[in-house]
Motif scaffolding. Structure first.
Motif, short mmCIF file in Angstrom:
data_model
loop_
_atom_site.label_atom_id
_atom_site.label_comp_id
_atom_site.label_asym_id
_atom_site.label_seq_id
_atom_site.Cartn_x
_atom_site.Cartn_y
_atom_site.Cartn_z
N SER A 88 -1.40 1.62 0.37
CA SER A 88 -0.40 2.48 -0.58
C SER A 88 -1.04 4.02 -0.17
CB SER A 88 -0.93 2.22 -1.88
OG SER A 88 -0.44 1.00 -2.23
N PHE A 89 -0.18 4.88 -0.35
CA PHE A 89 -0.37 6.08 -0.22
C PHE A 89 0.22 7.16 -1.33
CE2 PHE A 89 3.57 5.56 2.04
CZ PHE A 89 4.36 6.50 1.56
N THR A 90 -0.67 8.24 -1.52
CA THR A 90 -0.35 9.19 -2.57
C THR A 90 -0.04 10.60 -2.11
OG1 THR A 90 -1.56 7.95 -4.18
CG2 THR A 90 -1.18 10.18 -4.76
N VAL A 91 1.25 11.03 -2.48
CA VAL A 91 1.52 12.37 -2.05
C VAL A 91 1.34 13.31 -3.03
CG1 VAL A 91 3.57 13.70 -1.04
CG2 VAL A 91 3.30 11.35 -0.63
N HIS A 153 13.00 0.39 6.61
CA HIS A 153 13.54 0.15 5.23
C HIS A 153 13.13 1.42 4.32
CE1 HIS A 153 14.25 -4.29 5.97
NE2 HIS A 153 12.72 -4.19 6.34
N ARG A 154 13.87 1.71 3.59
CA ARG A 154 13.82 3.01 2.87
C ARG A 154 12.83 2.57 1.83
NH1 ARG A 154 17.15 3.38 -0.93
NH2 ARG A 154 16.81 5.67 -1.54
N CYS A 155 11.74 3.36 1.35
CA CYS A 155 10.43 3.13 0.77
C CYS A 155 10.94 2.76 -0.36
CB CYS A 155 9.64 4.51 0.96
SG CYS A 155 8.87 4.66 2.47
N ALA A 156 12.13 3.33 -1.09
CA ALA A 156 12.28 2.88 -2.62
C ALA A 156 12.95 1.45 -2.52
CB ALA A 156 13.40 3.76 -3.03
N ASP A 157 13.38 0.85 -1.59
CA ASP A 157 13.72 -0.54 -1.57
C ASP A 157 12.51 -1.49 -1.12
OD1 ASP A 157 16.46 0.68 -1.86
OD2 ASP A 157 16.65 0.44 0.45
N VAL A 158 11.58 -1.12 -0.63
CA VAL A 158 10.40 -1.97 -0.36
C VAL A 158 9.25 -1.71 -1.08
CG1 VAL A 158 11.54 -2.77 1.85
CG2 VAL A 158 9.96 -0.84 1.97
N GLY A 159 9.29 -1.10 -2.01
CA GLY A 159 7.85 -0.87 -2.65
C GLY A 159 8.22 -0.06 -4.16
N THR A 160 7.18 0.31 -4.93
CA THR A 160 7.34 0.96 -6.03
C THR A 160 6.74 2.51 -5.78
OG1 THR A 160 5.15 -0.14 -6.79
CG2 THR A 160 7.11 -1.24 -7.51
N LEU A 171 0.54 16.61 -10.97
CA LEU A 171 1.27 15.27 -10.87
C LEU A 171 1.39 15.17 -9.37
CD1 LEU A 171 2.64 13.28 -12.60
CD2 LEU A 171 4.74 14.60 -12.17
N CYS A 172 0.90 13.78 -8.98
CA CYS A 172 1.10 13.41 -7.77
C CYS A 172 1.71 11.93 -7.81
CB CYS A 172 -0.10 13.12 -7.02
SG CYS A 172 -1.30 14.50 -6.71
N HIS A 173 2.37 11.43 -6.62
CA HIS A 173 3.06 10.29 -6.69
C HIS A 173 2.62 9.26 -5.67
CE1 HIS A 173 6.10 12.14 -9.17
NE2 HIS A 173 5.80 13.15 -8.49
N THR A 174 2.43 8.05 -6.06
CA THR A 174 1.81 6.79 -5.23
C THR A 174 2.97 5.98 -5.00
OG1 THR A 174 -0.45 7.01 -6.24
CG2 THR A 174 0.32 5.08 -5.12
N PHE A 175 2.96 5.77 -3.70
CA PHE A 175 3.93 4.41 -3.32
C PHE A 175 3.22 3.41 -2.61
CE2 PHE A 175 5.90 2.39 0.57
CZ PHE A 175 6.96 1.90 0.03
N THR A 176 3.41 2.37 -3.48
CA THR A 176 2.79 0.93 -3.07
C THR A 176 3.61 -0.02 -2.73
OG1 THR A 176 1.45 1.38 -5.09
CG2 THR A 176 1.62 -1.04 -4.08
N PRO A 177 3.67 -0.40 -1.34
CA PRO A 177 4.46 -1.22 -0.40
C PRO A 177 4.52 -2.55 -1.27
CG PRO A 177 2.95 -0.19 1.03
CD PRO A 177 2.47 0.20 -0.47
N ALA A 178 5.46 -3.46 -0.88
CA ALA A 178 5.79 -4.76 -1.59
C ALA A 178 5.68 -5.73 -0.34
CB ALA A 178 6.78 -4.89 -2.31
N ILE A 179 5.97 -5.09 0.95
CA ILE A 179 5.97 -5.99 2.06
C ILE A 179 4.97 -5.82 3.07
CG2 ILE A 179 8.39 -6.09 1.90
CD1 ILE A 179 8.39 -3.80 4.11
N SER A 180 4.86 -6.48 4.01
CA SER A 180 4.08 -6.57 5.12
C SER A 180 4.54 -6.11 6.38
CB SER A 180 3.36 -8.00 5.57
OG SER A 180 2.42 -8.48 4.33
#
Length: 437
Positions: A88-91, A153-160, A171-180
């Motif tokens: 995961s990464f936080t921006v 893949h677009r990040c919004a399509d393969v994670g939250t 306010l920061c934003h974290t992307f958590t992948p749902a795929i390997s």
């Protein structure tokens, strides 16, 4: 006719009186036990064996000392899974708030430099509260991230994508992948394009962005960064940063000097305990009560009402400017965390480390032509990440174990007196028989 010659002068050989258990098969012991051996010969062997046994005793004592007080060493190993778990990464925006919105929410004639120096003191508290400032003035994911692709893949399509509030960057934003992701040699797994959406923020004022890498089951916070659970990258405007990551799994020993609470302790639980400990230390140090209004980055205040005045905010933060303040000393935070030793720490943690990132000016990067053809001039930065094939496992072990102790004692015994385990049996047998006679 061949006869048999008889030597009449030869002395008859004495019958051996050696029985089982009467001799020990060590070099020199047979000479010492032999009654027919010369006294000088016996004395020399006695001296040699005495010195050898003395050195053997010193060696055994040293070995037992190392065994009782072993040092900690690290053992490295590597596994190569078929697919890789991208972190995961936080921006976060390094300024935390949009300049145009902040100037509309502060007192008349306030400049952005005034805001940076005095902060929430200049907010029109009669019209806005703290929650409104964070919600309206902070950057959304879309206002920071112009493009994000993970494994094509677009990040919004393969994670939250989830928001997280910090006291330094808002306010920061974290992307958590749902795929390997698959193993690649040169092509990046992640392509992240960040752009400034506030037209009033000048290029000379821009401080860039922060990207923090962490495991998927960890909620980002600055405390997690101070605890070493995240890898932080600072991205400057107008640059392309290329990063090669590798996953490391660290397993610690649970020892009294540095205890840990098992490999199944959630990292979120560890971070939350340290955050509460820091708040308690701050309260006790200033002889103050608990915060009276909601500070969105403090979990224990989420049920309180929003801060509606600067005095209430300062009272809740104990007189410290804890929001959008980049002057907080990291050394003081680390010293405070060292006092929170009652908090659990996981014996096993995952970290994503990188080699020295390659950073070039964005205008000469080949990736600008490939991925940013449709973007106009402005404040941009680009980061590409690729995970190295293979996960490294680092495990703490004692450098001196029971097997090492047995090996060292056997080595000393064999080198100095030519003994072995069977020699100990012989010595025991010899002692028992001598006592029984």
């Amino acid at each position: 006719m061949t006869g048999v010659r008889i030597n009449v002068w030869a002395k008859p050989e004495p019958k051996s009186t050696v029985t089982s258990g009467s001799r020990i098969s060590l070099a020199g012991v047979a000479v010492i036990q032999d009654r027919s051996a010369h006294r000088l010969q016996k004395a020399v062997w006695t001296l040699i064996l005495t010195i050898a046994v003395a050195f053997l005793g010193v060696g055994i004592f040293t070995s037992f000392s190392h065994f009782r007080n072993p040092r900690i060493a690290r053992a490295w190993s590597e596994s190569r899974p078929a697919t890789l778990e991208f972190p995961s990464f936080t921006v976060c925006h390094m300024y935390g708030v949009k300049k145009s919105v902040v100037l509309n929410m502060t007192r008349p004639n306030t400049t952005f430099e005034d805001w940076r120096m005095r902060g929430l003191e200049l907010l029109r508290w009669e019209e806005f509260n703290l929650d409104q400032l964070i919600n309206d003035a902070s950057y959304s994911w879309e206002e920071m991230v112009s493009g994000c692709r993970l494994a094509h893949h677009r990040c919004a399509d393969v994670g939250t994508i989830s928001p997280v509030v910090t006291d330094r960057y808002g306010l920061c934003h974290t992307f958590t992948p749902a795929i390997s992701v698959p193993h690649t040699f040169l092509e990046p797994h992640l392509i992240l394009h960040l752009a400034e959406s506030d037209p009033t923020l000048m290029s000379s004022e821009h401080q860039g962005w922060m990207v923090a890498l962490h495991s998927r089951n960890l909620r980002f916070s600055l405390t997690a960064a101070y605890l070493g659970l995240t890898t932080v990258l600072e991205l400057t405007r107008g640059s392309h940063t290329d990063v090669v990551l590798r996953k490391e799994r660290n397993t610690r020993l649970n020892i009294p000097e540095a205890p840990c609470s098992g490999i199944d302790t959630p990292q979120d639980q560890v971070v939350l305990c340290h955050e509460r400990c820091l708040n308690q230390l701050s309260l006790s140090g200033r002889n103050a009560s608990a915060p009276t209004c909601r500070l969105p980055w403090m979990a224990e205040t989420l049920n309180a009402t929003a801060c509606t005045s600067h005095e209430e905010f300062m009272a809740s933060t104990l007189g410290a400017r804890r929001l959008f303040n980049s002057s907080v000393s990291e050394y003081s935070m680390l010293q405070a965390l060292d006092r929170c030793r009652q908090c659990p720490t996981s014996c096993q943690t995952d970290a994503y480390v990188h080699d020295n990132p390659t950073r070039v000016v964005l205008d000469i990067s080949p990736y600008k032509v490939r991925y940013m053809k449709h973007f106009e001039d402005g404040i941009h930065t680009l980061i590409t990440m690729r995970m190295r094939h293979g996960e490294q496992h680092i495990q703490e072990v004692f450098d001196y174990t029971l097997s090492t102790l047995v090996s060292d004692i056997g080595g000393y015994a064999g080198l100095l007196v030519g003994g072995s385990l069977l020699t100990l049996v012989e010595i025991l047998e010899y002692a028992i028989l001598r006592k029984c006679r």
